[in-house]
Design a protein around this motif. Structure first.
Motif, PDB file in Angstrom:
ATOM      1  N   HIS A   1       0.841  -1.204   0.000  1.00 48.25           N
ATOM      2  CA  HIS A   1       0.000   0.000   0.000  1.00 48.25           C
ATOM      3  C   HIS A   1       0.874   1.250   0.000  1.00 48.25           C
ATOM      4  O   HIS A   1       0.643   2.181  -0.778  1.00 48.25           O
ATOM      5  N   LEU A   2       1.892   1.265   0.851  1.00 47.96           N
ATOM      6  CA  LEU A   2       2.770   2.430   0.910  1.00 47.96           C
ATOM      7  C   LEU A   2       3.523   2.602  -0.410  1.00 47.96           C
ATOM      8  O   LEU A   2       3.614   3.716  -0.941  1.00 47.96           O
ATOM      9  N   ARG A   3       4.035   1.508  -0.945  1.00 52.19           N
ATOM     10  CA  ARG A   3       4.758   1.599  -2.223  1.00 52.19           C
ATOM     11  C   ARG A   3       3.867   2.152  -3.332  1.00 52.19           C
ATOM     12  O   ARG A   3       4.309   2.927  -4.180  1.00 52.19           O
ATOM     13  N   THR A   4       2.602   1.737  -3.320  1.00 47.84           N
ATOM     14  CA  THR A   4       1.665   2.202  -4.353  1.00 47.84           C
ATOM     15  C   THR A   4       1.444   3.713  -4.255  1.00 47.84           C
ATOM     16  O   THR A   4       1.231   4.382  -5.262  1.00 47.84           O
ATOM     17  N   LEU A   5       1.501   4.233  -3.028  1.00 51.07           N
ATOM     18  CA  LEU A   5       1.320   5.680  -2.833  1.00 51.07           C
ATOM     19  C   LEU A   5       2.481   6.482  -3.418  1.00 51.07           C
ATOM     20  O   LEU A   5       2.326   7.657  -3.764  1.00 51.07           O
ATOM     21  N   TRP A   6       3.658   5.862  -3.494  1.00 45.07           N
ATOM     22  CA  TRP A   6       4.871   6.560  -3.915  1.00 45.07           C
ATOM     23  C   TRP A   6       5.560   5.797  -5.047  1.00 45.07           C
ATOM     24  O   TRP A   6       6.601   5.181  -4.843  1.00 45.07           O
TER      25      TRP A   6
ATOM     26  N   ARG B   1       3.540  14.354 -11.404  1.00 44.05           N
ATOM     27  CA  ARG B   1       2.984  15.031 -10.222  1.00 44.05           C
ATOM     28  C   ARG B   1       3.197  16.538 -10.307  1.00 44.05           C
ATOM     29  O   ARG B   1       2.313  17.331  -9.970  1.00 44.05           O
TER      30      ARG B   1
ATOM     31  N   GLN C   1       2.702  16.893  -3.146  1.00 44.15           N
ATOM     32  CA  GLN C   1       3.137  15.503  -2.913  1.00 44.15           C
ATOM     33  C   GLN C   1       4.472  15.206  -3.614  1.00 44.15           C
ATOM     34  O   GLN C   1       4.690  14.114  -4.139  1.00 44.15           O
TER      35      GLN C   1
ATOM     36  N   GLN D   1      -1.329   8.706   9.938  1.00 41.49           N
ATOM     37  CA  GLN D   1      -0.961   8.972   8.538  1.00 41.49           C
ATOM     38  C   GLN D   1       0.536   8.747   8.325  1.00 41.49           C
ATOM     39  O   GLN D   1       0.950   8.115   7.351  1.00 41.49           O
TER      40      GLN D   1
ATOM     41  N   THR E   1       1.784   5.802   5.852  1.00 38.65           N
ATOM     42  CA  THR E   1       2.113   6.274   4.499  1.00 38.65           C
ATOM     43  C   THR E   1       3.543   6.781   4.353  1.00 38.65           C
ATOM     44  O   THR E   1       3.992   7.045   3.239  1.00 38.65           O
TER      45      THR E   1
ATOM     46  N   TRP F   1       4.485   9.637   5.327  1.00 38.55           N
ATOM     47  CA  TRP F   1       4.374  11.070   5.018  1.00 38.55           C
ATOM     48  C   TRP F   1       3.338  11.678   5.942  1.00 38.55           C
ATOM     49  O   TRP F   1       2.424  10.983   6.409  1.00 38.55           O
TER      50      TRP F   1
END
Length: 478
Positions: free
Chosen positions: A199-204, A214, A240, A338, A342, A344
């Motif tokens: 999940h974290l990797r997908t965010l970044w 971005r 971001q 958060q 995440t 971040w």
């Protein structure tokens, strides 16, 4: 032609990379990246940050391959081994010159000085370049020749420079003739650094394409609203880009040029959102200049020496409650959740949780600075230290000691409907928009009985912090 080596550090990109362009212009080029796990541990780098950098290295390696530039990986436990490792590589490949973009912490400066000395002893030249900043540290000074301590005065001189000498983007190297050097495989993970969640990797997502996407999307859709939207954590009001800037996947020059483009080339007039965002780039610049001008901040010292005498509390249970998102104050706990999930945290909330730790809990800012570095995907010594010292009133141009954010009023102002809180603390979803900021006022029958009561009385703890700062022997606290 003599072979060149580019030593990649926090500049993991192909485009607008000063050292890479300079190396490629001088001759056939090979790239190297040093994996230094013990150094990363000593600096408290977050596992998610190490993973992000490795993923970006893989992306960069593919991009360099298209230019026939091999990316080599060398392992050195700490930076003390960097001189020997690089000299050995230069001898193996018959390298004439090494090129690197400057970094600014005290340990980085010492490492580079040692590398320069070792290379010089072997008649290998070492070239360093201004790249992760818009202005050379030491070039933005007061009339008496000292580094600025107040951001607004620093910004004024930056503006004057930008009017006369806007930093240019650097050309991307063209493909070179193939060398008999093959790229190394980038490790999937480093021992001792836990893999982050998918999940974290997908965010970044990694790579320059994502960073530039971005940047363009922010400039097209959000920059005009940045001043009005950036303080609301439930809204997509920020760029971001901080993780990409920290790893050098995008450069401050690219950010500046994109912002100027969205505002007809202006940085002092026109679109207030663009102006505000450019100011944030200059804050980032300011804190890096502070690292150079006042190296004590790299040594875990307060910028304001008199604040070393603040009687910080040794309160491990309170510290743990803050770290584990169980303070009983929803905006604090949601923000910490958060961060933990995440890598971040929204910038407004970084200030809110930092003030709560250092003022309401009266816990040393260094505890917070260290904890953030261990969890932030965008962990950056200058920005993290600058932010923590600003919030704790120990830093340059910091919040006056008597300015203490109330978590409740910050919550009511910037998350009025509780959308951010309810996202990160779903067990508070049944509360109305008044109760969600302070569930204790709703009694124990509101469907979130497992939520803790506040660990501290905000009013009394505020008074305690004021008394602690007033008691300092020589008070010049603003």
């Amino acid at each position: 032609m003599n072979k060149q080596l580019i030593w990649l550090r926090s500049d993991l990109r192909l485009h607008d990379n000063t050292a890479l362009a300079a190396a490629a212009e001088r001759g056939p080029t090979v790239a190297v990246y040093l994996i230094t796990p013990e150094q990363w541990r000593a600096h408290g780098d977050a596992p998610c940050k190490v993973d992000f950098w490795l993923r970006n290295l893989r992306s960069l390696s593919q991009a360099l391959d298209e230019l026939n530039i091999a990316l080599l990986i060398r392992h050195a436990a700490t930076w003390d081994q960097a001189p020997q490792t690089l000299v050995q590589l230069c001898k193996e490949l018959s390298i004439d010159s090494v090129h690197a973009n400057d970094e600014y912490g005290i340990h980085e400066s010492r490492r580079d000085a040692a590398v320069a000395k070792a290379l010089e002893a072997e008649n290998i030249s070492f070239h360093r370049y201004l790249d992760q900043l818009l202005f050379q540290p030491g070039s933005i000074l007061t009339k008496t020749g000292t580094y600025f301590q107040v951001f607004s005065q620093f910004r004024k001189v930056c503006y004057a420079r930008l009017h006369t000498a806007l930093p240019r983007l650097v050309a991307t190297p063209k493909p070179q003739a193939t060398l008999a050097v093959k790229s190394d495989l980038i490790p999937e993970h480093i021992s001792g650094f836990a893999a982050p969640s998918e999940h974290l990797r997908t965010l970044w997502p990694a790579g320059e394409d994502e960073a530039l996407r971005r940047l363009e999307q922010f400039a097209d859709e959000h920059i005009s609203d940045y001043k009005n939207e950036r303080d609301f954590p439930a809204k997509p009001g920020t760029s971001q880009l901080s993780a990409y800037l920290a790893a050098g996947v995008v450069s401050p020059r690219q950010c500046l040029h994109t912002a100027l483009q969205s505002n007809q080339g202006e940085f002092e007039s026109g679109d207030i959102g663009a102006i505000t965002w450019i100011n944030e780039l200059l804050w980032r610049e300011f804190y890096k200049h502070i690292l150079v001008g006042y190296p004590r901040v790299s040594r875990h010292r307060a910028f304001r020496p008199e604040t070393e005498a603040v009687p910080w509390r040794n309160a491990p249970e309170d510290l743990a409650a803050w770290q584990e998102a169980r303070t009983g104050l929803p905006i604090i706990d949601a923000a910490m959740r958060q961060l933990l999930e995440t890598g971040w945290m929204h910038n407004r909330l970084r200030m809110v949780v930092a003030m709560f730790l250092t003022k309401n809990l009266l816990i040393d800012w260094r505890e917070g600075e260290r904890f953030f570095m261990r969890h932030l995907i965008d962990g950056d010594l200058a920005a993290n230290n600058g932010g923590w010292q600003w919030s704790s009133s120990t830093g340059t141009d910091s919040a006056p000691y008597f300015r203490i954010f109330s978590p409740l009023s910050q919550s009511e102002k910037f998350d009025a409907d509780g959308h951010f809180i309810k996202h990160w603390l779903p067990h508070l979803a049944t509360l109305n928009k008044k109760e969600v900021h302070n569930p204790a006022t709703a009694g124990g029958l509101f469907g979130a009985a497992d939520y803790p009561r506040p660990i501290v009385d905000l009013k009394k703890s505020r008074e305690r912090a004021l008394a602690a700062f007033r008691s300092l022997p020589s008070r010049n606290m603003g």
